[in-house]
Design a protein around this motif. Structure first.
Motif, PDB file in Angstrom:
ATOM      1  N   GLU A 165       0.850  -1.203   0.000  1.00 46.95           N
ATOM      2  CA  GLU A 165       0.000   0.000   0.000  1.00 46.95           C
ATOM      3  C   GLU A 165       0.877   1.242   0.000  1.00 46.95           C
ATOM      4  OE1 GLU A 165      -3.285   1.141  -0.253  1.00 46.95           O
ATOM      5  OE2 GLU A 165      -2.268   3.063  -0.011  1.00 46.95           O
ATOM      6  N   GLY A 225     -18.081   8.835  -0.445  1.00 45.72           N
ATOM      7  CA  GLY A 225     -19.241   9.171   0.369  1.00 45.72           C
ATOM      8  C   GLY A 225     -19.321   8.349   1.639  1.00 45.72           C
ATOM      9  N   ARG A 248     -13.415   6.487   5.771  1.00 44.83           N
ATOM     10  CA  ARG A 248     -12.491   5.555   5.107  1.00 44.83           C
ATOM     11  C   ARG A 248     -11.192   5.402   5.901  1.00 44.83           C
ATOM     12  NH1 ARG A 248     -13.324   4.305  -0.340  1.00 44.83           N
ATOM     13  NH2 ARG A 248     -11.378   3.164  -0.075  1.00 44.83           N
ATOM     14  N   ILE A 305     -17.776   0.664  -2.729  1.00 44.05           N
ATOM     15  CA  ILE A 305     -17.160  -0.153  -1.669  1.00 44.05           C
ATOM     16  C   ILE A 305     -17.758  -1.563  -1.723  1.00 44.05           C
ATOM     17  CG2 ILE A 305     -16.802  -0.394   0.819  1.00 44.05           C
ATOM     18  CD1 ILE A 305     -17.063   2.689   1.016  1.00 44.05           C
TER      19      ILE A 305
HETATM   20  C1  LIG Z   1     -17.430  11.289  -4.870  1.00 42.39           C
HETATM   21  C2  LIG Z   1     -17.436   9.808  -4.593  1.00 42.39           C
HETATM   22  C3  LIG Z   1     -18.303   9.298  -3.637  1.00 42.39           C
HETATM   23  C4  LIG Z   1     -18.340   7.932  -3.389  1.00 42.39           C
HETATM   24  N1  LIG Z   1     -19.198   7.473  -2.436  1.00 42.39           N
HETATM   25  C5  LIG Z   1     -19.283   6.151  -2.192  1.00 42.39           C
HETATM   26  C6  LIG Z   1     -20.162   5.659  -1.176  1.00 42.39           C
HETATM   27  O1  LIG Z   1     -20.818   6.416  -0.452  1.00 42.39           O
HETATM   28  N2  LIG Z   1     -20.253   4.310  -1.026  1.00 42.39           N
HETATM   29  C7  LIG Z   1     -19.537   3.445  -1.804  1.00 42.39           C
HETATM   30  O2  LIG Z   1     -19.701   2.235  -1.646  1.00 42.39           O
HETATM   31  N3  LIG Z   1     -18.661   3.889  -2.731  1.00 42.39           N
HETATM   32  C8  LIG Z   1     -18.503   5.220  -2.937  1.00 42.39           C
HETATM   33  N4  LIG Z   1     -17.598   5.688  -3.844  1.00 42.39           N
HETATM   34  C9  LIG Z   1     -16.753   4.716  -4.581  1.00 42.39           C
HETATM   35  C10 LIG Z   1     -15.607   4.197  -3.704  1.00 42.39           C
HETATM   36  O3  LIG Z   1     -14.901   5.257  -3.119  1.00 42.39           O
HETATM   37  C11 LIG Z   1     -14.628   3.354  -4.553  1.00 42.39           C
HETATM   38  O4  LIG Z   1     -15.358   2.523  -5.407  1.00 42.39           O
HETATM   39  C12 LIG Z   1     -13.728   2.497  -3.664  1.00 42.39           C
HETATM   40  O5  LIG Z   1     -12.830   3.329  -2.973  1.00 42.39           O
HETATM   41  C13 LIG Z   1     -12.956   1.480  -4.501  1.00 42.39           C
HETATM   42  O6  LIG Z   1     -12.155   0.719  -3.651  1.00 42.39           O
HETATM   43  P1  LIG Z   1     -10.807   0.026  -4.187  1.00 42.39           P
HETATM   44  O7  LIG Z   1     -10.272  -0.761  -3.043  1.00 42.39           O
HETATM   45  O8  LIG Z   1     -11.044  -0.614  -5.470  1.00 42.39           O
HETATM   46  O9  LIG Z   1      -9.815   1.243  -4.511  1.00 42.39           O
HETATM   47  P2  LIG Z   1      -9.289   2.419  -3.603  1.00 42.39           P
HETATM   48  O10 LIG Z   1     -10.183   2.668  -2.457  1.00 42.39           O
HETATM   49  O11 LIG Z   1      -9.010   3.524  -4.562  1.00 42.39           O
HETATM   50  O12 LIG Z   1      -7.922   1.877  -3.001  1.00 42.39           O
HETATM   51  C14 LIG Z   1      -6.796   1.698  -3.799  1.00 42.39           C
HETATM   52  C15 LIG Z   1      -5.559   1.729  -2.901  1.00 42.39           C
HETATM   53  O13 LIG Z   1      -4.426   1.359  -3.679  1.00 42.39           O
HETATM   54  C16 LIG Z   1      -3.316   2.182  -3.320  1.00 42.39           C
HETATM   55  N5  LIG Z   1      -2.402   2.177  -4.471  1.00 42.39           N
HETATM   56  C17 LIG Z   1      -2.618   2.733  -5.690  1.00 42.39           C
HETATM   57  N6  LIG Z   1      -1.584   2.464  -6.513  1.00 42.39           N
HETATM   58  C18 LIG Z   1      -0.697   1.727  -5.789  1.00 42.39           C
HETATM   59  C19 LIG Z   1       0.561   1.127  -6.103  1.00 42.39           C
HETATM   60  N7  LIG Z   1       1.100   1.232  -7.331  1.00 42.39           N
HETATM   61  N8  LIG Z   1       1.222   0.458  -5.109  1.00 42.39           N
HETATM   62  C20 LIG Z   1       0.676   0.350  -3.874  1.00 42.39           C
HETATM   63  N9  LIG Z   1      -0.522   0.882  -3.538  1.00 42.39           N
HETATM   64  C21 LIG Z   1      -1.209   1.545  -4.493  1.00 42.39           C
HETATM   65  C22 LIG Z   1      -3.955   3.531  -3.021  1.00 42.39           C
HETATM   66  O14 LIG Z   1      -3.113   4.298  -2.171  1.00 42.39           O
HETATM   67  C23 LIG Z   1      -5.273   3.109  -2.336  1.00 42.39           C
HETATM   68  O15 LIG Z   1      -5.151   3.025  -0.929  1.00 42.39           O
HETATM   69  C24 LIG Z   1     -17.505   7.055  -4.101  1.00 42.39           C
HETATM   70  C25 LIG Z   1     -16.610   7.565  -5.043  1.00 42.39           C
HETATM   71  C26 LIG Z   1     -16.575   8.926  -5.287  1.00 42.39           C
HETATM   72  C27 LIG Z   1     -15.633   9.480  -6.313  1.00 42.39           C
END
Ligand SMILES: Cc1cc2nc3c(=O)[nH]c(=O)nc-3n(C[C@H](O)[C@H](O)[C@H](O)COP(=O)(O)OP(=O)(O)OC[C@H]3O[C@@H](n4cnc5c(N)ncnc54)[C@H](O)[C@@H]3O)c2cc1C
Length: 407
Positions: free
Chosen positions: A34, A45, A105, A310
């Motif tokens: 990470e 959100g 988060r 999420i």
């Molecule tokens: C305005 C907005 C509101 C939202 N509201 C909601 C909500 O209310 N409820 C909901 O369910 N979803 C919501 N979402 C969507 C939600 O935030 C995402 O879908 C979710 O964060 C995706 O999770 P993930 O684990 O795929 O990626 P992420 O949460 O983006 O996590 C990816 C992680 O990978 C790490 N990373 C990236 N590249 C590297 C690398 N090369 N090496 C090591 N680490 C790396 C980053 O630092 C990060 O911690 C919202 C999105 C937006 C834009």
């Protein structure tokens, strides 16, 4: 051999931490890398649908989640212009935990990563995976660097699970490529507020010219406000308010165009700084032919108007890992991995494609002036359509694929 793992997970958001937790608990050797030090806030959100509670329970984090999260969200609403509406949030079909809640988060992501560490996953943090190279006998070699960039390390792995989200660019084959800038690109903003007048059990959708957003009570009495705004409208907001930051110009635009938000923030105080991200990259990209598995936003993203990212993140990891852990890591031949990749991608589409498409329709209606006006007029006459919209967005149907063997 040093730094040699059955699986390497890139990114410890909800998708990556869930994958690391499930595989570590199944006895796999797992490294999760990470980039950011935790706890860290994130644009989101922060609403977590009740449909996830069964999975969170199986992952062993539901009690902590429920103890920390904000109040149950029993109503879905709409704040648009002078219109403020509320309707019932659909209950989950299994009825055990009928309502979703929001949790910052900085707490939620740390909670799952902590459980993964406890289950035996090796956490590399703050480290960044910079490069992936395929090795001759199958598997990958990853090159990672520490946050101060003084140290580089090689990690050998049979399986790569890319869970790095979709909003940050980079050189990995799974990074979502930047597209040419368009006026309709959406930029995202988020902040927490203390002392908001927002009703505790209500999550209103915010519609304003050129964008949409949401508000909800999260942990510690804070309200989360997050939104997406078109690039061209953001530029106009900034021109109209040249003395203000982009985020301040956006919130002024929202308050001027949503009476409900203005009232809810009347005596509120911002808690912490604004965060921003974007442009966001909604779409489906789960199918790959390079042997890398993708989960969470890296696999596909619904417009945040449905607040399901999420859910899709943790559920996609559960979908993938339940397939992987049905085999001993040593028994995973390339042929078997290829067929698991196909079956995972099919199942991903079956479970999430409807949500992605419904969200795209809602986002289009929300960000086009005439369509938005018409939608608001229809909803004002029939607020129960908000309940139907939440149902279409997947808020009432727990995933059918949670397996007893995750427990
Ligand atoms: C305005 C907005 C509101 C939202 N509201 C909601 C909500 O209310 N409820 C909901 O369910 N979803 C919501 N979402 C969507 C939600 O935030 C995402 O879908 C979710 O964060 C995706 O999770 P993930 O684990 O795929 O990626 P992420 O949460 O983006 O996590 C990816 C992680 O990978 C790490 N990373 C990236 N590249 C590297 C690398 N090369 N090496 C090591 N680490 C790396 C980053 O630092 C990060 O911690 C919202 C999105 C937006 C834009």
């Amino acid at each position: 051999m040093e730094n040699c793992y059955d699986a390497l997970v890139i990114g410890a958001g909800p998708a990556g931490a869930t994958a690391a937790l499930i595989l570590a608990r199944a006895g796999w050797s797992v490294a999760i890398v990470e980039r950011a030090p935790f706890p860290r806030r994130k644009v989101c959100g922060e609403f977590i649908s009740a449909t996830n509670l069964g999975l969170l329970r199986q992952l062993g984090v539901a009690d902590d989640f429920l103890a920390r999260a904000g109040p149950p969200v029993r109503n879905v609403g709409l704040y648009a212009g002078e219109t403020s509406l509320a309707a019932e949030m659909p209950r989950t079909r299994d009825g055990i935990d009928p309502f979703g809640r929001a949790l910052g988060r900085e707490h939620f992501d740390a909670l799952i990563l902590g459980a993964a560490r406890k289950a035996g996953a090796e956490v590399w943090q703050p480290w960044t995976v910079k490069q992936l190279d395929r090795v001759a006998d199958g598997g990958y070699q990853a090159t990672a660097t520490s946050a101060d960039k003084q140290t580089a390390a090689s990690l050998q792995t049979r399986i790569v699970i890319a869970a790095h989200g979709s909003w940050e660019g980079g050189l990995l084959p799974t990074h979502v490529h930047a597209a040419p800038a368009r006026g309709s690109d959406l930029f995202a903003f988020k902040a927490h507020f203390a002392q908001s007048e927002l009703p505790a059990d209500l999550m209103p959708l915010l519609l304003f010219p050129g964008g949409y957003g949401g508000m909800v009570h999260a942990d510690g009495g804070r309200v989360t406000l997050s939104c997406c705004i078109r690039r061209d409208v953001l530029a106009r907001c900034r021109r109209e308010r040249p003395q203000q930051s982009a985020a301040d110009a956006v919130i002024a635009h929202i308050r001027a165009n949503c009476r409900g938000v203005d009232r809810a923030l009347d005596s509120a105080l911002r808690d912490g700084s604004w965060l921003s991200a974007g442009p966001i990259r909604p779409g489906i990209r789960v199918a790959r032919d390079d042997g890398i598995f993708v989960v969470g936003n890296a696999a596909g993203e619904a417009h945040p108007i449905v607040a399901e990212g999420i859910s899709m993140a943790i559920q996609s990891s559960s979908l993938l890992c339940s397939r992987l852990m049905a085999h001993r890591p040593g028994a995973l031949t390339q042929h078997l991995l290829d067929s698991l990749a196909v079956s995972y991608a099919d199942s991903w589409r079956k479970n999430f494609a409807r949500r992605v498409h419904a969200a795209a329709v809602f986002a289009n209606l929300a960000t086009r002036p005439l369509a938005a006006q018409l939608s608001i007029a229809v909803l004002a006459r029939a607020p129960s359509m908000l309940t139907w919209g939440a149902y279409l967005a997947g808020k009432s149907q727990p995933p059918a694929f949670i397996h007893a063997d995750l427990a």
